[in-house]
Design a protein around this motif. Structure first.
Motif, PDB file in Angstrom:
ATOM      1  N   LEU A  57       8.239  -8.730   5.880  1.00  0.00           N
ATOM      2  CA  LEU A  57       7.818  -7.337   5.735  1.00  0.00           C
ATOM      3  C   LEU A  57       6.341  -7.162   6.071  1.00  0.00           C
ATOM      4  CD1 LEU A  57       9.703  -6.338   2.457  1.00  0.00           C
ATOM      5  CD2 LEU A  57      10.142  -5.475   4.760  1.00  0.00           C
ATOM      6  N   VAL A  58       5.522  -8.137   5.678  1.00  0.00           N
ATOM      7  CA  VAL A  58       4.093  -8.078   6.031  1.00  0.00           C
ATOM      8  C   VAL A  58       3.916  -8.135   7.548  1.00  0.00           C
ATOM      9  CG1 VAL A  58       1.902  -9.328   5.870  1.00  0.00           C
ATOM     10  CG2 VAL A  58       3.291  -9.013   3.832  1.00  0.00           C
ATOM     11  N   THR A  59       4.745  -8.943   8.214  1.00  0.00           N
ATOM     12  CA  THR A  59       4.691  -9.028   9.676  1.00  0.00           C
ATOM     13  C   THR A  59       5.049  -7.687  10.311  1.00  0.00           C
ATOM     14  OG1 THR A  59       5.307 -11.366   9.553  1.00  0.00           O
ATOM     15  CG2 THR A  59       5.548 -10.280  11.688  1.00  0.00           C
ATOM     16  N   THR A  66      -0.725  -2.097  13.936  1.00  0.00           N
ATOM     17  CA  THR A  66      -1.332  -2.388  15.233  1.00  0.00           C
ATOM     18  C   THR A  66      -1.081  -1.231  16.196  1.00  0.00           C
ATOM     19  OG1 THR A  66      -1.104  -4.774  14.960  1.00  0.00           O
ATOM     20  CG2 THR A  66      -1.315  -3.955  17.208  1.00  0.00           C
ATOM     21  N   VAL A  67       0.156  -0.743  16.221  1.00  0.00           N
ATOM     22  CA  VAL A  67       0.477   0.418  17.061  1.00  0.00           C
ATOM     23  C   VAL A  67      -0.357   1.622  16.637  1.00  0.00           C
ATOM     24  CG1 VAL A  67       2.310   2.054  17.680  1.00  0.00           C
ATOM     25  CG2 VAL A  67       2.811  -0.398  17.545  1.00  0.00           C
ATOM     26  N   ASN A  68      -0.451   1.857  15.329  1.00  0.00           N
ATOM     27  CA  ASN A  68      -1.208   3.000  14.813  1.00  0.00           C
ATOM     28  C   ASN A  68      -2.675   2.917  15.218  1.00  0.00           C
ATOM     29  OD1 ASN A  68      -2.920   4.213  12.372  1.00  0.00           O
ATOM     30  ND2 ASN A  68      -0.976   5.312  12.468  1.00  0.00           N
ATOM     31  N   TRP A  69      -3.298   1.768  14.982  1.00  0.00           N
ATOM     32  CA  TRP A  69      -4.707   1.599  15.343  1.00  0.00           C
ATOM     33  C   TRP A  69      -4.932   1.781  16.837  1.00  0.00           C
ATOM     34  CZ3 TRP A  69      -6.204  -3.485  12.264  1.00  0.00           C
ATOM     35  CH2 TRP A  69      -6.252  -3.184  10.918  1.00  0.00           C
ATOM     36  N   THR A 145       5.908   4.657   8.384  1.00  0.00           N
ATOM     37  CA  THR A 145       6.638   3.386   8.319  1.00  0.00           C
ATOM     38  C   THR A 145       5.798   2.316   7.634  1.00  0.00           C
ATOM     39  OG1 THR A 145       7.772   3.949  10.383  1.00  0.00           O
ATOM     40  CG2 THR A 145       7.844   1.642   9.690  1.00  0.00           C
ATOM     41  N   TYR A 146       4.515   2.296   7.943  1.00  0.00           N
ATOM     42  CA  TYR A 146       3.590   1.358   7.314  1.00  0.00           C
ATOM     43  C   TYR A 146       3.582   1.552   5.794  1.00  0.00           C
ATOM     44  CZ  TYR A 146      -0.933  -0.930   6.360  1.00  0.00           C
ATOM     45  OH  TYR A 146      -1.938  -1.722   5.868  1.00  0.00           O
ATOM     46  N   GLY A 147       3.517   2.813   5.360  1.00  0.00           N
ATOM     47  CA  GLY A 147       3.527   3.088   3.927  1.00  0.00           C
ATOM     48  C   GLY A 147       4.827   2.650   3.269  1.00  0.00           C
ATOM     49  N   LEU A 148       5.947   2.872   3.958  1.00  0.00           N
ATOM     50  CA  LEU A 148       7.248   2.466   3.423  1.00  0.00           C
ATOM     51  C   LEU A 148       7.334   0.952   3.260  1.00  0.00           C
ATOM     52  CD1 LEU A 148      10.177   3.253   2.637  1.00  0.00           C
ATOM     53  CD2 LEU A 148      10.764   2.996   5.065  1.00  0.00           C
ATOM     54  N   VAL A 149       6.873   0.219   4.279  1.00  0.00           N
ATOM     55  CA  VAL A 149       6.913  -1.244   4.229  1.00  0.00           C
ATOM     56  C   VAL A 149       5.974  -1.763   3.144  1.00  0.00           C
ATOM     57  CG1 VAL A 149       6.502  -3.371   5.518  1.00  0.00           C
ATOM     58  CG2 VAL A 149       7.606  -1.436   6.639  1.00  0.00           C
ATOM     59  N   SER A 160      -3.023  -7.273   0.902  1.00  0.00           N
ATOM     60  CA  SER A 160      -2.102  -6.873   1.965  1.00  0.00           C
ATOM     61  C   SER A 160      -2.820  -6.815   3.304  1.00  0.00           C
ATOM     62  CB  SER A 160      -1.488  -5.515   1.628  1.00  0.00           C
ATOM     63  OG  SER A 160      -0.603  -5.111   2.640  1.00  0.00           O
ATOM     64  N   LEU A 161      -4.024  -6.220   3.316  1.00  0.00           N
ATOM     65  CA  LEU A 161      -4.783  -6.149   4.568  1.00  0.00           C
ATOM     66  C   LEU A 161      -5.146  -7.538   5.065  1.00  0.00           C
ATOM     67  CD1 LEU A 161      -6.122  -4.321   6.682  1.00  0.00           C
ATOM     68  CD2 LEU A 161      -8.197  -4.350   5.271  1.00  0.00           C
ATOM     69  N   THR A 162      -5.462  -8.445   4.154  1.00  0.00           N
ATOM     70  CA  THR A 162      -5.774  -9.823   4.548  1.00  0.00           C
ATOM     71  C   THR A 162      -4.570 -10.479   5.212  1.00  0.00           C
ATOM     72  OG1 THR A 162      -7.311 -10.016   2.681  1.00  0.00           O
ATOM     73  CG2 THR A 162      -6.599 -12.056   3.734  1.00  0.00           C
ATOM     74  N   ALA A 163      -3.398 -10.321   4.610  1.00  0.00           N
ATOM     75  CA  ALA A 163      -2.190 -10.917   5.178  1.00  0.00           C
ATOM     76  C   ALA A 163      -1.873 -10.319   6.547  1.00  0.00           C
ATOM     77  CB  ALA A 163      -1.023 -10.717   4.222  1.00  0.00           C
ATOM     78  N   GLU A 164      -2.021  -9.009   6.658  1.00  0.00           N
ATOM     79  CA  GLU A 164      -1.713  -8.340   7.937  1.00  0.00           C
ATOM     80  C   GLU A 164      -2.678  -8.770   9.040  1.00  0.00           C
ATOM     81  OE1 GLU A 164      -1.956  -4.302   6.693  1.00  0.00           O
ATOM     82  OE2 GLU A 164      -0.391  -4.620   5.194  1.00  0.00           O
ATOM     83  N   THR A 165      -3.969  -8.805   8.728  1.00  0.00           N
ATOM     84  CA  THR A 165      -4.937  -9.201   9.757  1.00  0.00           C
ATOM     85  C   THR A 165      -4.839 -10.688  10.076  1.00  0.00           C
ATOM     86  OG1 THR A 165      -6.612  -9.351   7.993  1.00  0.00           O
ATOM     87  CG2 THR A 165      -6.588  -7.346   9.308  1.00  0.00           C
TER      88      THR A 165
END
Length: 317
Positions: A57-59, A66-69, A145-149, A160-165
């Motif tokens: 889910l973090v992936t 990434t798409v949003n940014w 979608t990001y908020g849902l995940v 969460s931001l650490t895991a995502e980056t």
């Protein structure tokens, strides 16, 4: 900070949107890693690695953000600030629609009306543009979608931001190394000031999120929701007043419909919150009254017992 960020991305030219995005991923990890050292949170990473579903889910969250940014950076640097702001205006409506479609949530009549008005706004803007407002739609859908995940992952904002980056880091670093090998990187060719600005993308990305995470545990949720409208309001004003983007009548009509939908949502949310607060107060008062009534009854019983004459003692053997 989120509302004023459109002023920052143009400073990074002549770097392209993808290069800026890659730097944003790389330097964000550096910033949040330092922040984690200060808060001394380490166990969560090992726990996350041992839970494949949460890691997956973090992936997904990393891919969606990434798409949003990327789309947002492209939009700002290509004169689409107003359309980008629209994406964050309609994001609450998209989130509600996803709740109905994916989570089978039930909407109140006012929420249905707001979603319907938002859909009408998209139609008006589509007719006005001659095309769907794809920048707005991609930003709204990706962030919803990001908020849902994120809701499913259930990690704190910083972790969460650490895991995502961390997931974004290797692909982003690989792209930057490839740009350097091809002689197309601006990090080494545009001077120290430009390199410092690219490195500052980590601060620009992570600092508002850290502040948001800190506010979320201190500010009432209704207030927090209202404050989040400030970012697209600032972005819209910057697009119209600073970047001088065109606002033809059909665009004003579409935005007006979106603002009407958000007004209905806000009014309904505040009304529901007040009702819930009154119900909670009533539930607190009833047990207190019950206890008080019980205390008075006990006192009265004790008084009546005390008023009964002593029994006569029989002196006979």
């Amino acid at each position: 900070m989120w509302g004023l960020v459109p002023l920052f991305w143009p400073l990074l030219k002549p770097a392209g949107s993808v290069e800026i995005l890659a730097h944003r991923m790389v330097w964000s990890l550096a910033f949040v890693a330092v922040a984690l050292l200060f808060v001394r949170r380490r166990r969560w990473a090992g726990e996350l690695v041992r839970q494949p579903r949460r890691l997956g889910l973090v992936t997904v969250a990393a891919a969606v953000i990434t798409v949003n940014w990327g789309v947002y950076i492209w939009a700002v640097n290509n004169g689409q600030v107003v359309e980008a702001s629209l994406g964050y205006f309609i994001n609450p409506l998209v989130t509600i629609a996803m709740g109905v479609l994916l989570l089978k949530e039930r909407l109140r009549p006012v929420q249905w009306a707001a979603v319907g008005i938002g859909f009408a706004a998209v139609l008006v803007l589509t007719i006005g543009y001659g095309r769907p407002p794809w920048v707005s739609l991609v930003l709204a859908l990706s962030f919803a979608t990001y908020g849902l995940v994120k809701k499913k992952v259930n990690l704190s904002g910083l972790e969460s931001l650490t895991a995502e980056t961390a997931i974004q880091f290797l692909p982003a670093l690989g792209y930057l190394l490839w740009l350097t090998a091809e002689g197309r990187s601006t990090f080494h060719t545009e001077g120290a000031g430009h390199a410092a600005l690219l490195a500052a993308t980590g601060i620009v990305t992570a600092l508002p999120l850290v502040c948001f995470g800190a506010a979320a545990i201190r500010v009432p949720l209704s207030t927090l929701g209202l404050l989040q409208y400030l970012a697209p309001v600032f972005q819209f004003l910057l697009g119209v007043l600073y970047f001088r983007e065109a606002m033809p009548p059909e665009r004003w009509a579409g935005f007006s419909l979106v603002w009407l939908a958000l007004t209905l949502l806000t009014w309904d949310a505040l009304r529901t919150a007040r009702r819930a607060a009154r119900t909670l107060r009533a539930e607190k008062i009833v047990p207190a009254a019950t206890i008080a009534t019980g205390t008075v009854s006990a006192a009265r019983n004790a008084q009546s017992v005390a008023s009964v004459p002593d029994p006569v003692v029989d002196a006979r053997p």
